[in-house]
Structures are given as C-alpha cells and as structure tokens.
Design a protein around this motif. Structure first.
Motif, PDB file in Angstrom:
ATOM      1  N   CYS A   1     -56.470   5.874  10.844  1.00 18.85           N
ATOM      2  CA  CYS A   1     -57.424   5.677   9.759  1.00 18.85           C
ATOM      3  C   CYS A   1     -57.616   6.982   8.986  1.00 18.85           C
TER       4      CYS A   1
ATOM      5  N   ASN B   1     -59.956   7.549   7.044  1.00 17.07           N
ATOM      6  CA  ASN B   1     -61.391   7.783   6.868  1.00 17.07           C
ATOM      7  C   ASN B   1     -62.000   8.489   8.078  1.00 17.07           C
TER       8      ASN B   1
ATOM      9  N   SER C   1     -57.915   2.633   7.149  1.00 14.35           N
ATOM     10  CA  SER C   1     -59.163   2.803   6.390  1.00 14.35           C
ATOM     11  C   SER C   1     -59.439   1.599   5.495  1.00 14.35           C
ATOM     12  N   LYS C   2     -58.358   0.971   5.024  1.00 16.75           N
ATOM     13  CA  LYS C   2     -58.486  -0.245   4.219  1.00 16.75           C
ATOM     14  C   LYS C   2     -57.568  -1.306   4.810  1.00 16.75           C
TER      15      LYS C   2
ATOM     16  N   HIS D   1     -63.155  -2.291   4.617  1.00 16.50           N
ATOM     17  CA  HIS D   1     -63.074  -0.832   4.748  1.00 16.50           C
ATOM     18  C   HIS D   1     -63.645  -0.369   6.083  1.00 16.50           C
TER      19      HIS D   1
END
Length: 443
Positions: free
Chosen positions: A351, A353, A361-362, A367
C-alpha cells in the motif's frame, strides 16, 4: 609420368619388342639424346625408360615443369635407381616400373578387346544387385516404421514432445504444485490425525508422494495427480470437516525487459518476443504446448527513471517461456536495437498510503483507511511529500519490533528490507521456474 599425346606427333618404333607398332609419342620423348620438347641434350641421369616400349623420356630438368616427375635430388637418389633396377636400391626398397601414357592406353584397349567388356558387365551386374538389395531393405524398414509409429504417436499425446528450448521439467513442477493440498489445523490448533489421513488414502486408492509440516503448522500433502488431490479434499471434507483444505495456486514469473529504444505498443513487444527469439518461437508453435504454457502478457511499458529516452517492459510469462529466456542467457532480441537484458521482478502488493503489505492504497474495495505513513522515514505524511531530511526508517520493520541499524532502509527497498525479502521468497516458492533456478536478481 605426366605427358600429353596432343602436342608434337612423331612416329617411333619400340625397341626390343616383338613386331613393330606405331603410336603418338609424348612431347618429352628423347630422340638422338635430345628432348623432343625442349630440344636440349639430356643428362642420362635425368631420363627414365618405359618398361614396355623401352623408349626414354626426359624426367628431370625439362623446360616444361609439367613433364618433370620430381626434384633432381629426389630423382637421383630414389626414383632413378628404383626404375633402372639398381641392385642396392632394389634390395632395400623393391622395384618400380615406369610405363608411358601411350603404353598404358594400349594395354587398356587390348584388355577391353580380349574380355569383350566382361569387366564392365560384371561391375554393372554387381551395381544392379546392390540396388535391388537396398530397395528390399528400405521396404522392410518402411513396414517396420508403420508398425512402430502408431504407438509412438499415442505416447506423444500423453507427454508433450521435447524441443531444444522446451524444458518440460518445469511443467512437471507446475503440476506438482497443483497436486498439493494444504490441510489447515482446526480452531483449537490441532492438526489432522495422520492415521485418519492414511485410512482415507488407502480406502480411496490415493497415492501420496510426500507429507510435510508448514511453518504455519498446517499439513501439506503432495499427491500423484490433480484428480487425486481433488478426491482427497472431497473425502476429508466429510471425514474431518473441522479441518479445511485448500490447493496451492501457482504464480507466473514477472520479468522486466530493459533496453528498449522507444515506447512500443504492447502488441508489438509480444510479437517481437515470439518471432525474434528462436527458442520461444519453437515453444509457442509446438503443438504439444498448452495454452497456459504459451502465456505472454505485456503489463506495462514505462520510461527509465534515470533516462527518459529509454524504456522497459514489464511482462508476465509462463514458467516455460521464462525457462526459454533463461536458456538464452536472460536476454531477449527485440526490434533492431541491441540485445535487451531480462531481470526478474517479484511483485509484492504494498500500500502506497500506509506502506503495509497485502493490499493496495486504491482498490475495488475503496481507499486505504489508515493514516499516511512515509515509505522513506516512516513519518506521518505521504512519501511523495517527504523532504528527505529525516534518516531512513522502515515502518514495517519498526512495527515488527526491530531497532537500530535494522531500520535504516526504506519500506519499499526489496534488497535491504527483510520483511519485503521474505514475501518475495514466498512468491518464489509458488512459482515453479524459481524452484529449479536460484535467482537473486531483482529489479
């Protein structure tokens, strides 16, 4: 003795022979102690006498080298004494006889006339016999092949034909993974009872190749075939429902092709990989190769970070195609540029993020809900906004309780991060190609 009957034509009567015969003399015949060709006096040591017609010929020193039989020293010490029947030489080396071309031709004509061509008839008859014998043997071989070929063709259906760059052993390893099942422990952590597993296999005539315990303490069983693996799963679901089973999914190798001179289309890359690389072309066009083993998917073509004018292609290929590339020295011929180097790329989902592994992450699920974590310094911000003033720190190793120098790397470093490397090893274990090739080249 090299001589030619086409040049000077002179009639001579043979010496010391019964009767008289006329023939076309050689240009280098000696007449009145002079060579008929060079018109010079001939040293007696440099002449040779025909055994049949008794005429002498200029053998050494003639102005035309084609009539000279050897160098003067060799002729004087070896050939001359041998032909002239010198006793000392004959005792050591034996006797040599010299015949001029004309005498040889006359003898051949006389032999032909006396036999009436019988020698040629004999040879022709022998040739015809050999032809007939060969035709009969060839016919027998053809009949034998007709009996053998049907069984060979049936065997070919059971096992794909071998080709120079078609390593079927990797295909067998793929089959081995497919025929492996994992029997999970029950909710209390208790593994399946081995005696019960053995009883199920004996009762249902299932052959087990190997049984092993995994790091998770679950039990892995390798069976003789996929059908037996499915049969065992079905029987265990009834005999021991508290122990769930699963099969091991095989993964395909993912490679990075470096050295592309322009941004090709995906279809162009795939076509060139097949058509310009002989081993892969043989594999793809082999009728025994399955659809799955022909797989070549170009995932993306992107520019290099340090050179925007050069590109790399990320390609997912079958285990057999990857083996064919390995046999070429991990290189591919693409287009008209220099040969392209191939690196292995072990994809591990991470990820962007929160830097954790196992999700993106997406995704289709939405999300990532976690807070931002920097992949460089593990700070509470996005990686792309990091000013790189803080020291390197891996957020995943930090969560795992590591300290000090064990943290001095980025979370996305596939070489220095031990967690990242462990996940890559898991990818290798489920990819048959890497079971037989020790590949440490990551890209």
């Amino acid at each position: 003795m090299p001589d030619s009957p086409k040049s000077s034509i002179t009639d001579f009567s043979p010496q010391n022979t019964e009767g008289t015969r006329t023939y076309i003399a050689a240009p280098n015949i000696i007449q009145n102690d002079c060579c008929n060709h060079c018109q010079e006096g001939v040293n007696p040591d440099y002449r040779v006498q025909c055994y049949d017609c008794k005429n002498y010929f200029h053998a050494v020193g003639c102005t035309d080298d084609s009539y000279c039989v050897s160098a003067p020293s060799s002729f004087t010490s070896h050939l001359g004494p041998a032909v002239s029947n010198t006793k000392s030489y004959e005792k050591r080396f034996g006797r040599f006889l010299f015949f001029c071309n004309h005498c040889i031709t006359v003898k051949e004509e006389m032999t032909e006339q006396s036999t009436g061509g019988a020698a040629n008839v004999y040879v022709d008859r022998k040739i015809e016999e050999l032809k007939q014998n060969f035709a009969e043997e060839l016919s027998g071989v053809k009949e034998m092949l007709k009996e053998i070929l049907p069984s060979k063709q049936n065997n070919a259906l059971a096992k794909p034909p071998m080709t120079p760059c078609n390593p079927w052993d990797d295909s067998q390893r793929t089959e081995k993974l497919r025929s492996m099942i994992v029997i999970k422990n029950d909710q209390s952590g208790k593994p399946i009872d081995k005696s019960m597993l053995e009883e199920s296999c004996i009762k249902n005539k299932i052959s087990i190749v190997n049984t092993m315990k995994l790091k998770s303490n679950d039990t892995a069983v390798i069976l003789n075939s996929r059908s037996e693996a499915e049969t065992l799963r079905e029987k265990l679901s009834k005999a021991s429902p508290q122990h769930s089973t699963s099969t091991v999914a095989t993964k395909l190798p993912r490679i990075t092709v470096v050295g592309l001179e322009r941004d090709y289309l995906k279809e162009e890359i795939k076509e060139m990989i097949v058509s310009q690389n002989h081993g892969i072309d043989l594999l793809i066009n082999d009728p025994g190769t399955s659809i799955e083993d022909k797989k070549i998917d170009v995932v993306a073509i992107v520019p290099l970070k340090n050179d925007q004018n050069s590109f790399k292609a990320i390609v997912r290929v079958s285990n057999l195609v990857r083996s064919a590339i390995a046999k070429q020295g991990d290189k591919l011929f693409i287009g008209t540029q220099r040969v392209c180097k191939v690196y292995d790329s072990f994809f591990v989902l991470r990820c962007f993020n929160c830097q954790s592994f196992g999700h993106h992450s997406k995704s289709h699920q939405g999300h990532c809900k976690s807070e931002h974590v920097c992949g460089f310094c593990a700070g509470a911000h996005e990686t792309r906004t990091c000013d790189r003033s803080a020291p390197l720190c891996c957020s995943n190793c930090k969560k795992a309780g590591k300290h000090g120098n064990e943290l001095l790397h980025a979370a996305y470093d596939p070489v220095l991060c031990p967690i990242f490397k462990d996940l890559q090893e898991k990818v290798k274990k489920t990819t048959p190609f890497y079971q037989s090739h020790n590949t440490d080249r990551n890209h």
